[in-house]
Design an enzyme around this catalytic site. Sequence first.
Site, PDB file in Angstrom:
ATOM      1  N   CYS A 115       0.634  -1.315  -0.024  1.00  0.00           N
ATOM      2  CA  CYS A 115      -0.092   0.156   0.066  1.00  0.00           C
ATOM      3  C   CYS A 115       0.852   1.291   0.061  1.00  0.00           C
ATOM      4  CB  CYS A 115      -0.968  -0.269   1.264  1.00  0.00           C
ATOM      5  SG  CYS A 115      -2.239  -1.439   1.191  1.00  0.00           S
ATOM      6  N   HIS A 252      -3.177   7.715   1.921  1.00  0.00           N
ATOM      7  CA  HIS A 252      -3.561   6.279   1.399  1.00  0.00           C
ATOM      8  C   HIS A 252      -4.821   6.128   2.016  1.00  0.00           C
ATOM      9  CE1 HIS A 252      -3.803   2.144   0.501  1.00  0.00           C
ATOM     10  NE2 HIS A 252      -3.683   1.767   1.699  1.00  0.00           N
ATOM     11  N   ASN A 282     -10.178   0.183  -0.665  1.00  0.00           N
ATOM     12  CA  ASN A 282      -8.459   0.306  -0.525  1.00  0.00           C
ATOM     13  C   ASN A 282      -7.987  -0.347  -1.684  1.00  0.00           C
ATOM     14  OD1 ASN A 282      -5.830  -0.195   0.044  1.00  0.00           O
ATOM     15  ND2 ASN A 282      -6.093  -0.861   1.961  1.00  0.00           N
TER      16      ASN A 282
END
Length: 325
Positions: A115, A252, A282
Amino acid sequence: MTQIRSVVLGCGSYLPERVVTNAELAARIDTSDEWIVQRTGIRERHIADDDEFTSHLAIKAARAALAHARLDPQAIDLIVLATSTPDNTFPATAVAVQHGLGINHGAAFDLQAVCSGFVFALATADNFLRTGAYKRALVIGAETFSRILDWNDRGTCVLFGDGAGAIVLEAQTQPGKTSDSGVLTTHLRSDGRHKAKLFVDGGPSSTRTVGHLRMEGKEVFKHAVGMITDVIVDAFNATGITAEDINWFIPHQANKRIIDASAHKLHIAPQKVVLTVDKHGNTSAASIPLALSVAVKDGRVKKGDLLLLEAMGGGFTWGSALVRW
Ligand code: ACO
């Protein structure tokens, strides 16, 4: 003293057409819209078709970024693509993107930091541009996380989505002040002691399979806010920039609760936070450039604005960047 900076010329993104709502997931597994929204802020996510690969999403995002920058693909001499879901084990998905854009000069490679991938890719490209090794870079985050999810594991499959985002950077000489355009600072961290908390249980060398994402959600949550805020404080200390100077916080997009808690701890006003987790879920390395593209497109991000980017993910890896638009 003047300094070479990586100045952002444009950004773009691409989301697969198919939208999967929480209600659709609740019809298949034991979950509910209420649980998912309350714990994560996610309402829906985009899922790629079976014949739509990470490189396909990346090429579309890259084309959009090049169009926004009004630049021909031939002007690009470096492609850094962050992904944990490459088309193949090798060659790098970046090479497929390079070929898809009709570029056959310069260098293209993938970068794996889960990520945090986009922040790591941005820092990598920035360092290459500042040394003079390359002139213009495409930095891409692209993922098809739907392919590595265990769709029977309600603790993970509700969290993720597919998508891609890209930015174009150009090396330009700037006055060497914090008022400069472009990447002002980047800070990267990792700590492999946490590698078993968020991982994929397969791989070419270990199981010879692709595997599925596994996560100790509570453990990730416990570390996230501290790591994120620490590496942002590193960026503030390196530049003298403070939370008050930030125009837009583009984190993020993993979980609204993590984002809210990080912004609160740093005294960043909620109205400065760009949130897309509700619509995208996500999307791992793609989430920051996807969120950035939304805020640029809707007119929130304007020339001269100071952006704070951050990410944290598997490894653990985490990082921050300050970028003047
Ligand atoms: N629907 C309904 N119930 C669920 C679901 C679901 N989708 N998933 C788990 N549950 C249940 C569990 O089975 C458990 O039930 P039990 O009490 O009967 O055993 C209960 O909900 C609580 O489960 P927890 O895992 O303790 O739930 P928690 O409050 O920790 O929330 C979550 C889970 C949302 C994953 C949270 O831990 C989290 O956000 N962690 C951060 C993880 C993250 O964002 N990861 C993204 C990748 S890392 C990154 O990008 C930063």
